[in-house]
Write an enzyme that holds these catalytic residues in place. Sequence first.
Site, short mmCIF file in Angstrom:
data_model
loop_
_atom_site.label_atom_id
_atom_site.label_comp_id
_atom_site.label_asym_id
_atom_site.label_seq_id
_atom_site.Cartn_x
_atom_site.Cartn_y
_atom_site.Cartn_z
N LYS A 170 40.11 25.03 22.07
CA LYS A 170 41.55 25.18 22.26
C LYS A 170 41.83 24.74 23.68
O LYS A 170 41.43 25.38 24.64
CB LYS A 170 41.98 26.63 22.04
CG LYS A 170 43.46 26.79 21.63
CD LYS A 170 44.45 26.43 22.73
CE LYS A 170 44.50 27.52 23.79
NZ LYS A 170 45.57 27.18 24.84
N GLY A 184 39.52 30.62 32.70
CA GLY A 184 40.93 30.81 33.00
C GLY A 184 41.14 32.02 33.89
O GLY A 184 40.23 32.41 34.64
N SER A 185 42.29 32.62 33.80
CA SER A 185 42.65 33.73 34.69
C SER A 185 41.93 35.01 34.30
O SER A 185 41.55 35.22 33.14
CB SER A 185 44.16 33.97 34.66
OG SER A 185 44.54 34.55 33.42
N THR A 186 41.77 35.89 35.28
CA THR A 186 41.15 37.19 35.02
C THR A 186 41.99 38.02 34.06
O THR A 186 41.45 38.72 33.19
CB THR A 186 40.94 37.94 36.34
OG1 THR A 186 39.96 37.23 37.12
CG2 THR A 186 40.45 39.36 36.11
N VAL A 213 43.87 37.03 31.53
CA VAL A 213 43.61 36.60 30.16
C VAL A 213 42.17 36.90 29.77
O VAL A 213 41.89 37.22 28.62
CB VAL A 213 43.94 35.10 29.99
CG1 VAL A 213 43.59 34.63 28.58
CG2 VAL A 213 45.41 34.85 30.27
N GLY A 214 41.25 36.83 30.73
CA GLY A 214 39.86 37.17 30.44
C GLY A 214 39.72 38.58 29.91
O GLY A 214 38.92 38.84 28.98
N GLU A 236 34.52 32.64 32.68
CA GLU A 236 34.57 32.12 34.04
C GLU A 236 36.01 32.25 34.48
O GLU A 236 36.89 31.53 34.00
CB GLU A 236 34.09 30.67 34.08
CG GLU A 236 33.76 30.17 35.49
CD GLU A 236 34.93 29.48 36.16
OE1 GLU A 236 35.63 30.17 36.95
OE2 GLU A 236 35.16 28.30 35.90
N CYS A 251 39.35 27.57 40.98
CA CYS A 251 39.04 29.00 40.95
C CYS A 251 38.17 29.42 42.11
O CYS A 251 38.16 30.60 42.49
CB CYS A 251 38.36 29.35 39.62
SG CYS A 251 36.99 28.26 39.21
N GLU A 269 45.27 35.62 43.75
CA GLU A 269 44.91 34.21 43.61
C GLU A 269 46.18 33.37 43.56
O GLU A 269 47.00 33.51 42.66
CB GLU A 269 44.08 34.00 42.34
CG GLU A 269 43.52 32.61 42.21
CD GLU A 269 42.61 32.45 41.00
OE1 GLU A 269 41.66 31.66 41.08
OE2 GLU A 269 42.86 33.12 39.97
#
Length: 500
Positions: free
Chosen positions: A193, A245-247, A249-250, A268, A302, A399
């Site tokens: 995706k 991606g972002s933390t 969304v992680g 990551e 990142c 960030e």
Amino acid sequence: MTTKSATNKVDISKLETRLFINNEFVNSVSGNTFEVVNPATEEVICSVQEAGHEDVDKAVTAAKAAFAVGSHWRTLNGSDRRDLMLKLADLIERDRAFLEVLEALDNGKPIGTDGRYGTSVDLHLTLQYLRYAAGHADKMLGSQIPVDGNLFAYARKEPVGVCGAIIPWNFPILMFAWKVGPILATGCTVVFKTSEKTPLSALHIGKLIKEAGFPPGVVNILSGYGSAGEALARHMDVDKIAFTGSTAVGHKIEQYATESNMKKVTLELGGKSPMIIFDDANIETAVNTARAGLFLNQGQVCTASSRIFVHESIHDKFVAAMVQNAQGINVGGYDEKDIDQGPQVDKIQFLKVLGYIEKGIEEGATLRLGGHRHGNKGYFIEPTIFTDVEDDMVIAKEEIFGPVMSIFKFKTDEEAITRANATKYGLAASVVSENGARAISTAHQLRAGTVWINTHNSFDAAVPFGGYKESGHGRELGFEAMENYLETKTVMMPLTGPKV
């Protein structure tokens, strides 16, 4: 004056904009599309098919069939997978010039000339890693294990199965390679995706995957929004999900995996990487390292060194040299001459970064350079430098993901290390010093997955990369990346006759 080249053109009418499922390009089930925008001009490049839940189901079904016992893909030798991967790398290299321009058009970053960073560097690293990963395809070694009793025991490595890979917009083609390399080398299948901001280069690679001869269903590529990513992460027939991606969304990806089938997860995520510049640092080295650490890729990295701690005895000298250096950064579109920095990827990121700059000013940081929009068209932001930044300021903690450098003072080594580690992130860090023992000791004390000494944002296919703390878990690159996509199976059997 803007200098344009006729070679820096893409025939929009020939771009692939459909979904790649089971080795065929197809429209989405819903027929919905979304627009892809050139961030340098704010103009629409094209419209791309938008994947929904039904398309995720179709792609996963294809990937599951390709992974079934007895399928073409499962019966290939490791050396066969290697050769297919090398063929794919050769095809990407054949189309390299086109992909460099397409990636620049879609993402906004420069192409990169005369040693500058740009899509040419991304393509180099993509080819390097695909060929490196291909070399592991026939080397997935197990082990024979000595055990008590008259038993034969061994452990073998097996592919984890159907994988979902959700990749970001800041390095689209390179992040595709970082995921597809170990997935194919280990014998898994995958549904990608891609980001709705930058879907175009992956779709072109879909053409090359088919041309290379990969069996249907081994690699599937969906363009879409977060809802498609959620459907993939929750899918009961997906055995492993990999996300960059972002933390924020992680955290959700972990939740989706737990609430569905407890699929394996590697992440990551974000960072707020510190750079410590000691009093014995060479100022020129420090400035060049800080520039590469923060301004690379418009700050959309990142690992960006967005917290720069400088010893008080050289602080003013460093700041003066850093400002002078950053004033020479050329900002513009990918088809202009001698460009160092392109636009932010879209209006959302553009406004977010400008908001952080405003917040830094409000909270009392000193703006030494930039701080404004560059030009009046495109999502360009001036290279920006703040000094007098305090650890509790928003720009020191969150960030930013833009060309915004924050410089801090420190007095002692212990203070710098403590402050550098005082963050929820732990993706990367760097140390600038002429004293090797001091630098290595500091590196060992920093809580980060990668620590660079007298450099920043240096990567190689063989070197593992990943984070501590809320910067994720699992490793990309190196053989460690293969481990993310392997299961270990133990087999034991009694032996007859005397034990020898």
